[in-house]
Design an enzyme around this catalytic site. Structure first.
Site, PDB file in Angstrom:
ATOM      1  N   ARG A   1      16.383   1.629  38.794  1.00  0.00           N
ATOM      2  CA  ARG A   1      16.417   0.163  38.844  1.00  0.00           C
ATOM      3  C   ARG A   1      15.578  -0.418  39.973  1.00  0.00           C
ATOM      4  NH1 ARG A   1      21.399   1.448  36.558  1.00  0.00           N
ATOM      5  NH2 ARG A   1      22.271   1.853  38.601  1.00  0.00           N
TER       6      ARG A   1
ATOM      7  N   GLU B   1      28.190   7.090  44.995  1.00  0.00           N
ATOM      8  CA  GLU B   1      29.525   6.591  44.660  1.00  0.00           C
ATOM      9  C   GLU B   1      30.163   7.435  43.560  1.00  0.00           C
ATOM     10  OE1 GLU B   1      29.389   2.476  43.564  1.00  0.00           O
ATOM     11  OE2 GLU B   1      31.535   2.175  43.857  1.00  0.00           O
TER      12      GLU B   1
HETATM   13  P1  AMP Z   1      24.843   4.286  46.832  1.00  0.00           P
HETATM   14  O1  AMP Z   1      24.018   5.481  47.137  1.00  0.00           O
HETATM   15  O2  AMP Z   1      26.304   4.565  46.789  1.00  0.00           O
HETATM   16  O3  AMP Z   1      24.508   3.108  47.729  1.00  0.00           O
HETATM   17  O4  AMP Z   1      24.498   3.879  45.339  1.00  0.00           O
HETATM   18  C1  AMP Z   1      23.394   3.116  45.062  1.00  0.00           C
HETATM   19  C2  AMP Z   1      22.766   3.491  43.754  1.00  0.00           C
HETATM   20  O5  AMP Z   1      23.711   3.692  42.708  1.00  0.00           O
HETATM   21  C3  AMP Z   1      21.874   2.370  43.314  1.00  0.00           C
HETATM   22  O6  AMP Z   1      20.686   2.959  42.829  1.00  0.00           O
HETATM   23  C4  AMP Z   1      22.621   1.661  42.229  1.00  0.00           C
HETATM   24  O7  AMP Z   1      21.752   1.408  41.178  1.00  0.00           O
HETATM   25  C5  AMP Z   1      23.736   2.608  41.798  1.00  0.00           C
HETATM   26  N1  AMP Z   1      25.095   2.013  41.903  1.00  0.00           N
HETATM   27  C6  AMP Z   1      26.092   2.458  42.712  1.00  0.00           C
HETATM   28  N2  AMP Z   1      27.193   1.709  42.578  1.00  0.00           N
HETATM   29  C7  AMP Z   1      26.887   0.754  41.700  1.00  0.00           C
HETATM   30  C8  AMP Z   1      27.623  -0.355  41.139  1.00  0.00           C
HETATM   31  N3  AMP Z   1      28.887  -0.619  41.493  1.00  0.00           N
HETATM   32  N4  AMP Z   1      26.986  -1.159  40.255  1.00  0.00           N
HETATM   33  C9  AMP Z   1      25.697  -0.907  39.908  1.00  0.00           C
HETATM   34  N5  AMP Z   1      24.970   0.116  40.382  1.00  0.00           N
HETATM   35  C10 AMP Z   1      25.546   0.946  41.254  1.00  0.00           C
END
Ligand code: AMP
Length: 176
Positions: free
Chosen positions: A63, A100
């Site tokens: 994205r 996550e």
């Molecule tokens: P993080 O590494 O936990 O900050 O996760 C970020 C990545 O996971 C990004 O590339 C987001 O596209 C995706 N992502 C994680 N959590 C979400 C969420 N609640 N909604 C949409 N995309 C998410």
């Protein structure tokens, strides 16, 4: 009157329990498909970075590949992809990270950047910050002149910001 940011926030679709129970997934496709929202987002990002001397926008798969190139064009910068393993065809550098909902790794081409670059790292959303932290580690290997970090959305409650160095310039267009 509704602010530009309020208009964007209203356009984001929330999907509960996707891709696993407990995650509130922020779907930005509903923002991107609206021509006015897409334009506003492009303007807000451009206004934030137009005077920073950015030479490369680095987008994180997948994205980060949407607004990354749009912004790069407006900044007269190049665009560089960070991708999941096995996708980039030439020699790569790699970092592993926890996100996550799972463990993953990311790669960048070894010749993608130089120490003359001012880099803007971009992804759609800051959750735990694991993905972007790994991306920062990759970018630091090139010893660039500057690093800026940008998200469309920051999930403030998850406090992903706290895992980064305090002097790193991190901007989210929208806080949710
Ligand atoms: P993080 O590494 O936990 O900050 O996760 C970020 C990545 O996971 C990004 O590339 C987001 O596209 C995706 N992502 C994680 N959590 C979400 C969420 N609640 N909604 C949409 N995309 C998410």
């Amino acid at each position: 009157m509704e602010s530009r940011k309020e208009k964007l926030i209203k356009s984001i679709r929330n999907i509960p329990d996707f891709p696993i129970p407990g995650v509130q997934f922020k779907d930005v496709t509903t923002l991107f498909k609206d021509p006015e929202c897409l334009h506003i987002l492009s303007d807000l990002m451009y206004e934030e970075y137009k005077n920073k001397g950015i030479t490369k926008v680095v987008g994180i798969e997948s994205r980060g590949f949407i607004m990354g190139p749009i912004l790069a064009t407006r900044l007269n910068a190049g665009f560089v992809p960070i991708r999941k393993p096995g996708k980039l065809p030439a020699e790569v550098l790699e970092e592993s990270y926890t996100k996550e909902y799972g463990i993953d790794a990311i790669q960048i081409h070894k010749d993608a950047l130089s120490d003359d670059d001012v880099v803007l790292l971009h992804d759609d959303l800051l959750a735990t910050g694991g993905t972007m932290k790994a991306a920062c580690n990759l970018i630091r290997k090139f010893n660039p002149k500057g690093i800026y970090v940008n998200f469309i959305i920051e999930l403030v409650e998850l406090n992903g910001r706290s895992i980064f160095d305090k002097d790193l310039d991190i901007t989210a267009i929208l806080e949710l």
